[in-house]
Design a protein around this motif. Structure first.
Motif, PDB file in Angstrom:
ATOM      1  N   GLN A  26       1.034  -0.964  -0.225  1.00 41.56           N
ATOM      2  CA  GLN A  26       0.011   0.147  -0.067  1.00 41.56           C
ATOM      3  C   GLN A  26       0.690   0.924   0.049  1.00 41.56           C
ATOM      4  O   GLN A  26       0.726   2.074  -0.932  1.00 41.56           O
ATOM      5  CB  GLN A  26      -0.860   0.319   1.136  1.00 41.56           C
ATOM      6  N   GLU A  27       1.975   1.313   0.661  1.00 41.71           N
ATOM      7  CA  GLU A  27       2.650   2.547   0.964  1.00 41.71           C
ATOM      8  C   GLU A  27       3.311   2.829  -0.633  1.00 41.71           C
ATOM      9  O   GLU A  27       3.414   3.701  -0.661  1.00 41.71           O
ATOM     10  CB  GLU A  27       3.696   2.245   2.007  1.00 41.71           C
ATOM     11  N   ASN A  30       1.040   4.467  -3.089  1.00 40.10           N
ATOM     12  CA  ASN A  30       0.317   5.476  -2.792  1.00 40.10           C
ATOM     13  C   ASN A  30       1.636   6.222  -3.165  1.00 40.10           C
ATOM     14  O   ASN A  30       0.796   7.163  -3.562  1.00 40.10           O
ATOM     15  CB  ASN A  30       0.059   5.604  -0.811  1.00 40.10           C
ATOM     16  N   LYS A  31       2.608   6.241  -2.862  1.00 41.95           N
ATOM     17  CA  LYS A  31       4.054   7.286  -3.068  1.00 41.95           C
ATOM     18  C   LYS A  31       3.647   7.285  -4.468  1.00 41.95           C
ATOM     19  O   LYS A  31       4.135   8.330  -5.160  1.00 41.95           O
ATOM     20  CB  LYS A  31       5.426   6.292  -2.991  1.00 41.95           C
TER      21      LYS A  31
END
Length: 363
Positions: A26-27, A30-31
């Motif tokens: 997810q991270e 997201n970026k």
């Protein structure tokens, strides 16, 4: 323009792996301007990672229902992220009214809120799709096909129609535009860089790099040889529940590979599989012409191994293995309980020593 990517299956094409990958990364996503939302809605026997399930499980006409709440959350996410990813293999399998109603509602949302929809679907050759689906249903124990014989299951017209890939994709292409439908073949040699993850990312305009985390995959042991038939019969026993089913399934899976090695077989004979695939020649040609410039949709190769027969000479050995596996499991469970009882007795006799043991275990 913001983009809503919807991964719709089909079943048994690595959907769980893709969904887990998106959650685990997810991270990183997201970026790069992507988000894989998890919603609070819970549906029976549906994992939360299947985040698009609310699209077909709820009344999309209800302005106060989960569909409305889910869409409002997606529209909110578009204020921060340019791309939102949804995934649920149940969308492909949903009935016509559910699918068409959902697509129409989504089209209205996309026009009102100015975002585009792109659909990703993986296709598996129909004969292997059917066999894998039946095997999984028998293994799961509580789905519609859990006690259905192979002959009855393989003749189910509803299932047969789900594999009319061309007809379904043609309708989607007409509604959303062919350029917005990403069709992939579930054949590992066709995956980008041989990876389902790299392949999926490519279809949402990303590339697999070292930034992404790929969890150690656990092989999904399938019922093979005679184990699927033993499980199917057990599924139909009076009083069968999830506890009993889990016990029997664990026992069967301990020797499923051995059963498959000693009795290599398929549910279709080679000739039956070829005949079955002939039904889909026109449908698959439609997909080929629409999305693959006329290239043959699937590799049409079959293993030359016999069809499974119930009165095969290996059934007796597999029944002996089953009884042995059950006994071994009971002995192991009994040994664990004895150890637990021994520890509890020690705690009663020496309560402070027991507290110390628990503390050391928690460190």
């Amino acid at each position: 323009m913001n983009t809503l990517y919807i991964h719709i299956g089909t079943t048994k094409t690595g959907t769980t792996a893709i969904q887990s990958f998106c959650i685990d990364n997810q991270e990183v996503l997201n970026k790069k301007g992507y988000y894989y939302p998890l919603f609070p809605y819970r549906y029976t026997a549906v994992s939360e990672r299947r985040n698009a399930h609310f699209l077909i499980a709820e009344d999309y006409k209800n302005r106060a229902g989960a569909f409305r709440e889910g869409m409002d959350r997606i529209i909110e996410l578009f204020q921060t992220y340019s791309n939102v990813i949804l995934s649920d293999e149940g969308i492909w399998s949903a009935n016509y009214e559910q699918r068409m109603g959902m697509w129409k509602a989504l089209r209205a949302e996309s026009k009102e809120h100015n975002f585009q929809v792109k659909i990703i679907v993986y296709l598996r050759r129909q004969d292997t799709y059917l066999i894998s689906g039946w095997n999984q249903m028998v293994k799961s124990g509580f789905s519609q096909g859990a006690i259905t014989s192979w002959s009855d299951y393989s003749g189910d017209r509803t299932l047969i129609n789900k594999m009319n890939y061309g007809t379904r994709l043609k309708k989607l292409a007409k509604m959303w535009g062919r350029e917005n439908i990403k069709v992939r073949r579930f054949e590992p040699k066709r995956f980008i860089d041989g990876s389902i993850y790299a392949d999926f990312l490519k279809n949402i305009d990303l590339e697999l790099t070292d930034e992404y985390q790929i969890a150690q995959s656990v092989r999904n042991v399938r019922l093979a040889g005679n184990t699927h038939e033993i499980q199917r019969i057990l599924n139909g026993m009076t009083g069968m529940n999830r506890t009993y089913h889990g016990f029997f399934r664990r026992a069967l899976l301990t020797y499923a590979d051995k059963s498959g090695e000693e009795y290599p077989c398929e549910m279709f004979s080679k000739e039956e599989a070829q005949e079955f695939m002939e039904r889909y020649r026109e449908e698959n040609s439609m997909v080929s012409d629409l999305f693959f410039d006329g290239e043959e949709l699937f590799e049409m190769n079959w293993k030359d191994i016999p069809k499974w027969e119930k009165d095969n000479p290996h059934m007796q050995d597999d029944m002996i293995r089953f009884m042995g596996a059950c006994c071994m499991q009971l002995i192991d469970d009994n040994s664990k309980m004895k150890e637990e009882i021994k520890e509890l007795k020690a705690m009663v006799r020496h309560p402070f020593r027991g507290i110390g043991k628990r503390q050391s275990k928690n460190k």
